[in-house]
Each structure stands twice: as C-alpha cells, then as structure tokens.
Design a protein around this motif. Structure first.
Motif, PDB file in Angstrom:
ATOM      1  N   ILE A  82      11.149  -0.383  -3.547  1.00 16.75           N
ATOM      2  CA  ILE A  82      11.454  -2.002  -3.222  1.00 16.75           C
ATOM      3  C   ILE A  82      11.315  -2.839  -4.826  1.00 16.75           C
ATOM      4  O   ILE A  82      12.324  -3.359  -4.779  1.00 16.75           O
ATOM      5  CB  ILE A  82       9.968  -2.468  -2.398  1.00 16.75           C
ATOM      6  N   LEU A  83      10.427  -2.339  -5.246  1.00 13.98           N
ATOM      7  CA  LEU A  83      10.262  -3.146  -6.524  1.00 13.98           C
ATOM      8  C   LEU A  83       9.228  -2.500  -7.597  1.00 13.98           C
ATOM      9  O   LEU A  83       7.972  -2.458  -7.371  1.00 13.98           O
ATOM     10  CB  LEU A  83       9.753  -4.768  -6.312  1.00 13.98           C
ATOM     11  N   ALA A  84       9.659  -1.634  -8.455  1.00 11.02           N
ATOM     12  CA  ALA A  84       9.068  -1.094  -9.467  1.00 11.02           C
ATOM     13  C   ALA A  84       8.075  -1.791 -10.423  1.00 11.02           C
ATOM     14  O   ALA A  84       6.954  -1.119 -10.893  1.00 11.02           O
ATOM     15  CB  ALA A  84       9.982   0.051 -10.073  1.00 11.02           C
ATOM     16  N   THR A  85       8.516  -3.041 -10.705  1.00 14.80           N
ATOM     17  CA  THR A  85       7.732  -3.774 -11.699  1.00 14.80           C
ATOM     18  C   THR A  85       8.259  -5.160 -11.769  1.00 14.80           C
ATOM     19  O   THR A  85       9.274  -5.380 -11.220  1.00 14.80           O
ATOM     20  CB  THR A  85       7.813  -3.271 -13.123  1.00 14.80           C
ATOM     21  N   VAL A  86       7.294  -6.002 -12.204  1.00 11.13           N
ATOM     22  CA  VAL A  86       7.769  -7.520 -12.128  1.00 11.13           C
ATOM     23  C   VAL A  86       6.874  -8.119 -13.220  1.00 11.13           C
ATOM     24  O   VAL A  86       5.663  -7.603 -13.381  1.00 11.13           O
ATOM     25  CB  VAL A  86       7.771  -8.190 -10.905  1.00 11.13           C
ATOM     26  N   ALA A  87       7.130  -9.104 -13.664  1.00 18.66           N
ATOM     27  CA  ALA A  87       6.242  -9.773 -14.904  1.00 18.66           C
ATOM     28  C   ALA A  87       5.277 -10.670 -14.104  1.00 18.66           C
ATOM     29  O   ALA A  87       5.287 -11.061 -12.886  1.00 18.66           O
ATOM     30  CB  ALA A  87       6.978 -10.886 -15.808  1.00 18.66           C
ATOM     31  N   PRO A  88       3.975 -10.687 -14.576  1.00 18.87           N
ATOM     32  CA  PRO A  88       2.763 -11.247 -13.821  1.00 18.87           C
ATOM     33  C   PRO A  88       2.888 -12.734 -13.379  1.00 18.87           C
ATOM     34  O   PRO A  88       2.148 -13.060 -12.427  1.00 18.87           O
ATOM     35  CB  PRO A  88       1.667 -11.055 -14.716  1.00 18.87           C
ATOM     36  N   GLN A  89       3.922 -13.548 -14.171  1.00 21.77           N
ATOM     37  CA  GLN A  89       4.134 -14.951 -13.736  1.00 21.77           C
ATOM     38  C   GLN A  89       4.679 -15.061 -12.503  1.00 21.77           C
ATOM     39  O   GLN A  89       4.721 -16.215 -11.874  1.00 21.77           O
ATOM     40  CB  GLN A  89       4.584 -15.640 -14.940  1.00 21.77           C
ATOM     41  N   HIS A  90       5.379 -14.279 -11.965  1.00 17.84           N
ATOM     42  CA  HIS A  90       6.158 -14.187 -10.739  1.00 17.84           C
ATOM     43  C   HIS A  90       5.066 -13.833  -9.627  1.00 17.84           C
ATOM     44  O   HIS A  90       4.262 -13.090  -9.602  1.00 17.84           O
ATOM     45  CB  HIS A  90       7.358 -13.365 -10.906  1.00 17.84           C
ATOM     46  N   ALA A  94       3.465  -7.496  -2.791  1.00 16.41           N
ATOM     47  CA  ALA A  94       2.447  -6.361  -2.978  1.00 16.41           C
ATOM     48  C   ALA A  94       1.052  -6.961  -3.661  1.00 16.41           C
ATOM     49  O   ALA A  94       0.183  -6.549  -3.215  1.00 16.41           O
ATOM     50  CB  ALA A  94       2.829  -5.188  -3.937  1.00 16.41           C
ATOM     51  N   ARG A  95       1.417  -7.896  -4.538  1.00 20.56           N
ATOM     52  CA  ARG A  95       0.089  -8.201  -5.163  1.00 20.56           C
ATOM     53  C   ARG A  95      -0.597  -9.168  -4.333  1.00 20.56           C
ATOM     54  O   ARG A  95      -1.899  -9.282  -4.189  1.00 20.56           O
ATOM     55  CB  ARG A  95       0.380  -9.118  -6.468  1.00 20.56           C
ATOM     56  N   ASN A  96       0.164  -9.806  -3.520  1.00 22.22           N
ATOM     57  CA  ASN A  96      -0.388 -10.849  -2.400  1.00 22.22           C
ATOM     58  C   ASN A  96      -1.378 -10.063  -1.284  1.00 22.22           C
ATOM     59  O   ASN A  96      -2.360 -10.534  -1.247  1.00 22.22           O
ATOM     60  CB  ASN A  96       0.648 -11.703  -1.789  1.00 22.22           C
ATOM     61  N   PHE A 110     -15.432 -15.248  -1.332  1.00 18.40           N
ATOM     62  CA  PHE A 110     -14.511 -14.961  -2.388  1.00 18.40           C
ATOM     63  C   PHE A 110     -13.002 -15.280  -2.087  1.00 18.40           C
ATOM     64  O   PHE A 110     -12.558 -14.899  -0.851  1.00 18.40           O
ATOM     65  CB  PHE A 110     -14.614 -13.462  -2.932  1.00 18.40           C
ATOM     66  N   LYS A 111     -12.325 -16.062  -2.849  1.00 18.74           N
ATOM     67  CA  LYS A 111     -10.886 -16.447  -2.491  1.00 18.74           C
ATOM     68  C   LYS A 111      -9.808 -16.068  -3.250  1.00 18.74           C
ATOM     69  O   LYS A 111      -8.613 -15.947  -2.762  1.00 18.74           O
ATOM     70  CB  LYS A 111     -10.974 -17.858  -2.749  1.00 18.74           C
ATOM     71  N   LYS A 112     -10.157 -15.654  -4.705  1.00 16.97           N
ATOM     72  CA  LYS A 112      -8.925 -15.147  -5.378  1.00 16.97           C
ATOM     73  C   LYS A 112      -9.171 -13.871  -6.180  1.00 16.97           C
ATOM     74  O   LYS A 112     -10.299 -13.539  -6.430  1.00 16.97           O
ATOM     75  CB  LYS A 112      -8.585 -16.133  -6.419  1.00 16.97           C
ATOM     76  N   VAL A 113      -8.130 -13.252  -6.680  1.00 17.98           N
ATOM     77  CA  VAL A 113      -8.429 -12.164  -7.382  1.00 17.98           C
ATOM     78  C   VAL A 113      -7.656 -12.150  -8.427  1.00 17.98           C
ATOM     79  O   VAL A 113      -6.159 -12.451  -8.799  1.00 17.98           O
ATOM     80  CB  VAL A 113      -7.898 -10.778  -6.602  1.00 17.98           C
ATOM     81  N   PHE A 114      -8.191 -12.052  -9.877  1.00 19.61           N
ATOM     82  CA  PHE A 114      -7.322 -11.704 -11.342  1.00 19.61           C
ATOM     83  C   PHE A 114      -7.183 -10.460 -11.554  1.00 19.61           C
ATOM     84  O   PHE A 114      -8.189  -9.681 -11.604  1.00 19.61           O
ATOM     85  CB  PHE A 114      -8.228 -12.490 -12.455  1.00 19.61           C
ATOM     86  N   PRO A 308      -7.502 -18.679 -20.513  1.00 18.11           N
ATOM     87  CA  PRO A 308      -7.050 -18.030 -21.773  1.00 18.11           C
ATOM     88  C   PRO A 308      -7.135 -16.363 -21.570  1.00 18.11           C
ATOM     89  O   PRO A 308      -7.427 -15.907 -22.480  1.00 18.11           O
ATOM     90  CB  PRO A 308      -7.766 -18.765 -22.972  1.00 18.11           C
ATOM     91  N   GLY A 309      -6.188 -15.892 -20.705  1.00 19.48           N
ATOM     92  CA  GLY A 309      -6.373 -14.602 -20.524  1.00 19.48           C
ATOM     93  C   GLY A 309      -5.168 -13.982 -19.503  1.00 19.48           C
ATOM     94  O   GLY A 309      -4.673 -14.705 -18.798  1.00 19.48           O
ATOM     95  N   GLY A 310      -4.660 -12.771 -19.949  1.00 15.42           N
ATOM     96  CA  GLY A 310      -3.583 -12.196 -19.362  1.00 15.42           C
ATOM     97  C   GLY A 310      -3.218 -10.742 -19.649  1.00 15.42           C
ATOM     98  O   GLY A 310      -3.580 -10.450 -20.795  1.00 15.42           O
ATOM     99  N   LEU A 311      -2.677 -10.096 -18.649  1.00 12.50           N
ATOM    100  CA  LEU A 311      -1.963  -8.942 -19.307  1.00 12.50           C
ATOM    101  C   LEU A 311      -0.623  -8.652 -18.873  1.00 12.50           C
ATOM    102  O   LEU A 311      -0.263  -9.232 -17.642  1.00 12.50           O
ATOM    103  CB  LEU A 311      -2.815  -7.799 -18.541  1.00 12.50           C
ATOM    104  N   THR A 312       0.093  -8.017 -19.395  1.00 14.99           N
ATOM    105  CA  THR A 312       1.565  -7.620 -19.376  1.00 14.99           C
ATOM    106  C   THR A 312       1.680  -7.062 -17.878  1.00 14.99           C
ATOM    107  O   THR A 312       2.619  -7.424 -17.069  1.00 14.99           O
ATOM    108  CB  THR A 312       2.192  -6.708 -20.266  1.00 14.99           C
ATOM    109  N   TYR A 313       0.788  -6.309 -17.337  1.00 16.61           N
ATOM    110  CA  TYR A 313       1.018  -5.406 -16.019  1.00 16.61           C
ATOM    111  C   TYR A 313      -0.088  -5.952 -14.836  1.00 16.61           C
ATOM    112  O   TYR A 313      -0.290  -5.256 -14.207  1.00 16.61           O
ATOM    113  CB  TYR A 313       0.753  -4.083 -16.129  1.00 16.61           C
TER     114      TYR A 313
END
Length: 445
Positions: A82-90, A94-96, A110-114, A308-313
């Motif tokens: 379906i979708l092998a990868t996508v940038a985290p800003q989108h 699956a993430r939802n 608890f409401k959100k996940v980083f 001020p935090g983030g990861l490519t994947y």
C-alpha cells in the motif's frame, strides 16, 4: 512449525561474514562469537546447525507475541504493497490507527503519540518534552535502571554502561526499592516502600523541586533485575510528583505491551504517569518502533510552541501497521491475559519450587512473563554469583549449559531472567523451568 535447517557450511559462512563486516553493540569485537540464527516460530528459534532453542529471552525482551506470527507478518506485507514509506510531516492511515490503538490501552487521559524509532529516542524526546513543559532542567532516575544509549537516555541510565558516556546535563540518580538488596535496612516490603519514598523526597528537596522537570522510572526495572516495586510505591511516586510539580515519566519500553500481565506495568498501581515511553513489544520487535504517549495537558504546551524534535522515520507506515496488527492479535488471542495466567500459575510457583532444589537461587521476583532470578554463592550472605557490572565463570557456565540444553535465557550480571513470549503455552512454560533446573543440576548447583 518450520523444521530447523542443518547446514554447517552456511553456518560457517554466516559467522565468517559477520565477523568480517559487522560491528556489534556493547562488545569488544574480538571477544565475541555470535550465534548464527536461521529462523524462528512461536516460542522457538534455531541456528543454521539445526539447534532449536526455547526462547526465554524474547531476544532482548521484545518478541512479546513470539516469532513470525502469521497475522503480523501478513500485515507487514500488505502495508508494503500500500505505502512502504512516507515523510513524517504527512498524515497516513497506518500511523493514525497505531496511535489510536496505543492510546486506547494506555488510558483515557492519553490523547496523542509521538513516534520514534525505538526506546532510547523515546526517552530522549520524553525528557525534552518534560523540560520544555515545566521549564525546569533536572531529571531524576534510579541507579538500578537502563533507559537507552542516546545522550540523555544513557545519562539517565544507572547501570555501568553510563560511565563512559557521562556527557549529559542535569541528571541525578537515587535508590529505588529492592528489598533483597535494600539500601534502607528494610525488613519487609512495607518498610522498603516507605523508606524508598522518603529517600526520594529528600533527594527532591536537596536537589531543589524548582529545578526538577521529571522523575524517570521503569515501571518494573527490567535489565536491572525485574525489580517489581512494592505495593504503593508508584502511588507514592505520583503523590510526590504532584506535591512538587514534577512530571512522572514511565519507561515502559521493556515492561509494556503485556509483559507483566497488563498492557503497561504502571497499571498494577492505582496511579497514572504524565508521559509513557514505549517500544519493543509494541511490534514484537518485527519492525523497530517506539514513542511517547502524551496526555492533553502536555500536548497543549506545543499547540502554539514548536516542539524541537523529530526523526526522519517517525511513524513509519510499515512499523505502524505492524503495531496495529500486533495489538490486534494480542487482544483477539488474549495474550495479556495468558501472560498473567502463566506468571501466576506456572512461572511464579515453578521458580519458587526450583529455589527449594537449587541453593544458588537467592531471590525471585516477577509478574506475568517477566521474572528475575538472583544467583548467589551463599544464601545467608547473599553474595552475588557475579560482581556488579560483570559476569563470572560460574554465570557463564550456567548460560552456556542452558543453551546446550536448548533454553535461551536473558542474563545480566548475577541474574537469570525468564522472559518468554506473552502467548507461550503452558507446556512450553513448564519446559523452560525444567530446562533451567536440568542445567543447574548438571553443573552441581
């Protein structure tokens, strides 16, 4: 179950290629001899020589649903199509869905996940959130702990892996409860709990509450020995954090996702942490994934303020689809309930029976499929069978004999940890105890 492959030539080639090309973690490279693993299924894995092992290590305590669960493997393949990868800003589905599943088992607040790639960067970002949310800088954590191998995580760690890495800022250590080797001269769990909390409060007072952002604690310290906290300790920790306006960060990297017979280790208490860090069992280790579970009060801090935090994947779709499938099969197959039952009916009673037979067993602690066994030279003096921060010839012999007999335990210093999958069968759980007993008997312990 697949039949283990017996291919000595391939075993030799895999070993040689590893030694020529791979740099291993936490190792002097010339002193290691890695096992050449060929495959696995359920509670077992095997090497290229056809040797099969009952996995009471869950590798590094992460294969909570065992090896190669077909529904999760299928979900990984489906998401790749379906979708092998996508940038985290989108945004992606699956993430939802993974975030929904994770918050649903964490609790209503608890409401959100980083999302992160694993436990260490989960700890890193939880500490960052706590410092920014509170505008304070210190982080308190216990001496008997392991939180990961990145900057703040390794400095928060208590064990000796911290020593060559102490470049972090604002980390303070304190003694957590551990009745068998009490730092407080306690004679029972109630005294240990009370005195450990009094010690923590004094540490807070003398470090300055207005400088402390968070207390970071493994809900059940894992690598340090499966140190199940006494009843009331986490509730007392919650009260102290509230009193001094400090956040409680629960490290559930190892104790989470069914390991203790509940979704999270803190759920054995009446209290709820401010931030939860997870990894390992959320995907059974099939695809790396970790993260921080965040309540609304902390998430709101960053509504208008940049985090001020983030990861490519971050939130990688294949990893997240794996988490969804893992949580779904854990629920549908009642793996958390099975873990609780195995601990209560088999591992707990069984290990205590082994202690009657083997004088080398000094103390037993655990819940669910998460058990630690202190090995001692003398029960009266409680002298460890290996010194703190190292192994010993006798501990090495115990582990080697277990492996010879087809049991893979998790060991650290003077301890053997019995940590099978959450969905292990009763017969395999009993077999693991039998193999440990057989191994101790063979070497005269």
């Amino acid at each position: 179950m697949s039949t283990p492959e017996n291919n000595p030539d391939k075993a030799a080639k895999v070993f040689a290629d590893d030694r020529a090309n791979v740099f291993h973690s936490w190792s002097a490279q010339g002193q290691i001899s890695p096992m050449t693993v060929a495959g696995g299924a359920g509670s077992y894995f095997w090497d290229f020589n056809g040797k099969k092992y009952l996995d009471f290590s869950c590798q590094l305590v992460f294969t909570n649903i065992g090896h190669q669960h077909p529904k999760v493997i299928s979900a990984i393949k489906e998401q790749a199509d379906i979708l092998a990868t996508v940038a985290p800003q989108h945004a992606n589905e699956a993430r939802n869905e993974a975030a929904k599943r994770i918050t649903s088992v964490a609790g209503d607040s608890f409401k959100k996940v980083f999302f992160t790639n694993g436990g260490a960067d989960g700890i890193e970002n939880a500490i960052r959130m706590a410092r920014l949310h509170t505008n304070k800088h210190k982080v308190l954590s216990t001496y008997r702990s392991y939180h990961g191998n990145t900057g703040s995580a390794i400095n928060a760690t208590g064990d000796p892996r911290r020593f060559p890495n102490e470049f972090g800022f604002g980390h303070v250590h304190f003694w957590g409860p551990y009745l068998y080797r009490t730092a407080f001269w306690a004679t029972n769990q109630e005294e240990e709990c009370q005195r450990a909390l009094e010690h923590l409060e004094q540490t807070i007072i003398f470090e300055g509450p207005k400088t402390i952002a968070a207390v970071l604690i493994e809900s059940v310290p894992g690598t340090a020995g499966v140190l199940v906290p006494p009843a009331g300790y986490l509730d007392g920790l919650r009260a102290l954090c509230d009193k001094y306006e400090i956040l409680w960060i629960a490290d559930e990297v190892m104790s989470g996702f069914g390991r203790t017979g509940k979704w999270f280790g803190f759920q054995h208490s009446k209290s709820t942490p401010d931030l939860i860090v997870f990894a390992k069992g959320v995907t059974s280790g099939y695809i790396p994934l970790g993260g921080v579970i965040i309540p609304e009060k902390i998430a709101k801090t960053f509504d208008e303020r940049v985090f001020p935090g983030g990861l490519t994947y971050s939130g990688h779709p294949i990893a997240c689809a794996t988490a969804v499938a893992t949580i779904d099969v854990m629920k549908s197959e009642k793996m958390v309930e099975n873990a609780a039952s195995i601990g209560e009916k088999i591992l707990g009673p069984g290990l205590n029976e082994l202690a009657k037979k083997h004088q080398v067993i000094g103390d037993i602690r655990g819940a669910g499929v998460f058990w630690g066994v202190d090995m001692v030279t003398d029960r009266k003096t409680r002298e460890p069978l290996a010194p703190y921060g190292a192994s010993s010839p006798k501990m090495n012999e115990i582990v080697a004999t277990c492996k010879k007999n087809g049991l893979m335990p998790f060991n650290n210093f003077n301890r053997i940890h019995m940590v099978p999958p959450c969905n292990i069968s009763e017969s395999d759980a009993k077999l693991g105890l039998e193999l440990l007993s057989k191994s101790l008997t063979e070497i005269g312990l």
